[in-house]
Design a protein around this motif. Structure first.
Motif: not given
Length: 375
Positions: A117, A120, A123-124, A372
């Motif tokens: 997580d 992710e 990345k976000s 995710t």
């Protein structure tokens, strides 16, 4: 071994046969285990359509992404955006020629520590700060990264019999292409979770009293790694042992090639054997300051590379990495056919992306998306 085994892809910039007017810049922004790195390379094309690479810049920002704390996530994302913007605005590289990835080392560590997580989240955070909302960030699995390195290092016509072995900081990975005569070549990959920095960290935790004690402990650990991870990994992919050419990439390979052959800076590939690696270890252990001295650099290019070596590898790192390389070579030499080892100065996933973009290579598959949340 054919003289043309390797692409002109990775010849250094002194190759005067290539016209500068055909140069295009490409950049890779990598969120890796040791920090966030920007690599800029120039693609040089000659009149025959052949091409080579010239490394233009390497910039790194140290972040502790693999601690996966909130601050490490934020710092890593901000660093990636900063370097992306530098590639875009300072180097004026077209957006489509800037590749952004999270390294396989980070991905694997996130799985081990149940922090997918956080990956992710990185990345976000990166994508939220980039104007181009169509921009993508690839997750590099060991398999995909190994394919990219293979694509960028070895000519399509010379892949038969050639294995890439990328000795990184936290892991070692690689592989080779099989069934090349068919329309669907298969990539046989391997990886094990030992690399230069990981070995160094394990031994530092034991707090050895001297460099001699440190070296002894490294040898003991690497012997254990050899009997378990190295031999086991190659045995599970037995076809690797049947290939005659081993292409060694990664930071420690570059260090060995640079310090052992400072008079061959123009060569992107240097053939070495296990004696060369053992001599390297002996010099580092017994005459370290003399071995890394700038006085051994007989050209401006060598002097620059010596500086890079000293900025990125200390004595302990060199001992740890070369011991691992020695063990890999020793294990592979235990089976037929006889092996030739070629240490590649420049061996990167970025060159694989460029070859794929320029040549339409379809031997690489996209990295699979990650869940995710952590398992």
């Amino acid at each position: 071994m054919k003289k043309c085994l390797f692409l002109l892809v990775l010849l250094v910039s002194i190759n005067r046969g290539f016209a500068q007017k055909g140069t295009n810049l490409y950049a890779g922004v990598e969120v890796g285990s040791k920090g966030v790195k920007l690599s800029v390379v120039a693609l040089l094309i000659n009149t025959d359509g052949a091409f080579s690479y010239s490394v233009q810049a390497d910039t790194a920002i140290n972040t502790e992404i693999i601690s996966f704390t909130s601050s490490a996530v934020t710092e890593s994302a901000n660093a990636a955006v900063l370097l992306y913007n530098k590639a875009l605005k300072f180097y004026k590289i077209p957006d489509r020629q800037i590749v952004m990835v999270l390294s396989s080392g980070v991905i694997e560590q996130s799985k081990i520590t149940h922090n997918i997580d956080k990956v992710e989240e990185v990345k976000s955070l990166i994508l939220s700060q980039i104007k181009n909302k169509q921009k993508t960030i690839d997750f590099l699995t060991p398999d995909v990264e190994s394919r990219l390195v293979n694509l960028g290092t070895i000519n399509r016509d010379d892949r038969k019999g050639a294995v890439v072995i990328d000795v990184g900081s936290g892991s070692t990975k690689g592989g080779y292409f099989d069934n090349l005569s068919t329309d669907n070549p298969k990539f046989i990959d391997f990886n094990f979770n030992w690399g230069t920095a990981k070995i160094k960290g394990e031994i530092n935790n034991k707090q050895p009293e001297s460099i001699a004690s440190y070296s002894l402990l490294v040898n003991q650990l690497v012997e254990s790694i050899k009997s378990d991870a190295i031999t086991g990994s190659f045995n599970r992919n037995a076809g690797i042992r049947n290939q005659p050419s081993m292409i060694m990439g990664g930071g420690i390979s570059w260090v060995i090639a640079t310090l052992m052959h400072p008079d061959q800076m123009q060569k992107a590939f240097i053939e070495l054997n296990i004696k060369d690696v053992r001599d390297f270890k002996r010099y580092v252990l017994n005459n370290y300051e003399g071995f890394i001295s700038d006085s051994r650099a007989k050209s401006p290019e060598a002097l620059i590379e010596f500086g890079k070596v000293k900025n990125n590898f200390d004595q302990k790192s060199m001992i740890a990495g070369s011991s691992l390389v020695e063990a890999i070579m020793q294990d592979l030499n235990s089976s037929s056919p006889s092996k030739h080892f070629y240490f590649a100065r420049y061996c990167s996933w970025l060159t694989g992306y460029i070859v794929k973009i320029r040549s339409g290579e379809n031997d690489i598959i996209p990295a699979p998306p990650l869940p995710t949340t952590s398992p």
